[in-house]
Write a protein that holds these residues in place. Structure first.
Motif, short mmCIF file in Angstrom:
data_model
loop_
_atom_site.label_atom_id
_atom_site.label_comp_id
_atom_site.label_asym_id
_atom_site.label_seq_id
_atom_site.Cartn_x
_atom_site.Cartn_y
_atom_site.Cartn_z
N UNK A 126 52.12 32.79 -16.13
CA UNK A 126 52.39 34.16 -15.71
C UNK A 126 53.80 34.32 -15.16
N UNK A 127 54.26 33.32 -14.40
CA UNK A 127 55.63 33.37 -13.87
C UNK A 127 56.66 33.35 -14.99
N UNK A 128 56.42 32.54 -16.03
CA UNK A 128 57.35 32.45 -17.14
C UNK A 128 57.46 33.80 -17.86
N UNK A 129 56.33 34.43 -18.10
CA UNK A 129 56.34 35.73 -18.78
C UNK A 129 56.97 36.79 -17.89
N UNK A 130 56.64 36.77 -16.59
CA UNK A 130 57.21 37.71 -15.64
C UNK A 130 58.72 37.55 -15.55
#
Length: 263
Positions: free
Chosen positions: A42-46
């Motif tokens: 999720x952090x990578x996509x965010x």
């Protein structure tokens, strides 16, 4: 379907939701690795969403990026909020933080601020400092509030759990102090940016600046109570636990717009 920042943010929200559901699972052996994997994804996509919007606006500041970037900043702090401890308190703090991230993503998707083009007066490092110091401070304040919320149940049997409550409050105060320092840097950057751009240190018509000062006074009061010990430990924990509501109502709501279906 074309890939957009909106669709990527939807994906980030789904991954954050999976991280929360996994953290809530009763199976301790598989809970940690899966929750960490979903959170990291999720952090990578965010991060891709934030980088994309920055690329479109650079060197100016992307307007209303805070609602999109705050879940990312808070997600980065989750592994550090309680360290590697697997105690009940540490797990509770992680769960609270993940729930806050999901709430923030949902609010940003359902109440997106109308899109405005970046303006020339934001072409300064002071504008970017105002945004990112503020986001880092919000993240620390959210961790502080999570520790306070996790400590509240301890006061049902205050005598037996006082030591644990004191330890939780110390963590709460440390995160609040760090957030206060970052928040102060954000305020100074914003005031200098406002003075150089509009000839006044505060644009009173801008709620992002005036409400920033209100949140600053709330945490100044929290640190003052910690230093003076005028209130009981339970009262200070109750005060600190309101930090999440203060962040949402005073600093996040100005980034939201009218309701729109996220799909």
């Amino acid at each position: 379907m074309a890939i957009t920042t909106h669709s990527l943010f939807l994906l980030a929200g789904a991954l954050y939701g999976l991280a929360l559901l996994t953290a809530l699972a009763p199976d301790r052996r598989g809970r940690g690795p899966w929750a960490g994997m979903f959170l990291a994804s999720g952090l990578a996509v965010n991060l891709a969403v934030v980088a994309w919007r920055y690329h479109q606006a650079w060197p100016m500041l992307p307007m209303h990026l805070g609602a999109v970037a705050l879940p990312f900043c808070l997600g980065l702090l989750v592994p550090f909020a309680a360290g590697k401890a697997e105690t009940y308190m540490a797990l509770t703090v992680r769960r609270i933080l993940l729930a806050q991230i999901v709430l923030l993503v949902g609010a940003a998707l359902c109440f997106p601020k109308d899109f405005y083009l970046p303006f020339l007066k934001s072409r300064t490092l002071l504008a970017h400092g105002f945004l990112w110091f503020g986001l880092a401070g919000k993240g620390c304040f959210a961790v502080s509030a999570a520790w306070a919320l996790a400590a509240l149940p301890l006061f049902r049997h205050a005598i037996d759990n006082r030591q644990a409550a004191v330890a939780a409050m110390h963590r709460c105060q440390r995160w609040a102090a760090l957030g206060f320092a970052l928040w102060t840097l954000s305020m100074f950057a914003g005031e200098l940016w406002s003075y150089l751009g509009w000839g006044t240190p505060v644009v009173w018509e801008d709620p992002a600046l005036t409400l920033t000062m209100a949140a600053w006074f709330f945490y100044a009061g929290l640190l003052h109570l910690h230093l003076t010990r005028l209130w009981s430990l339970k009262s200070r924990v109750l005060y600190a636990s309101l930090g999440g509501l203060v962040l949402l109502s005073l600093t996040c709501v100005p980034d939201f717009g009218p309701f729109r279906a996220p799909f």
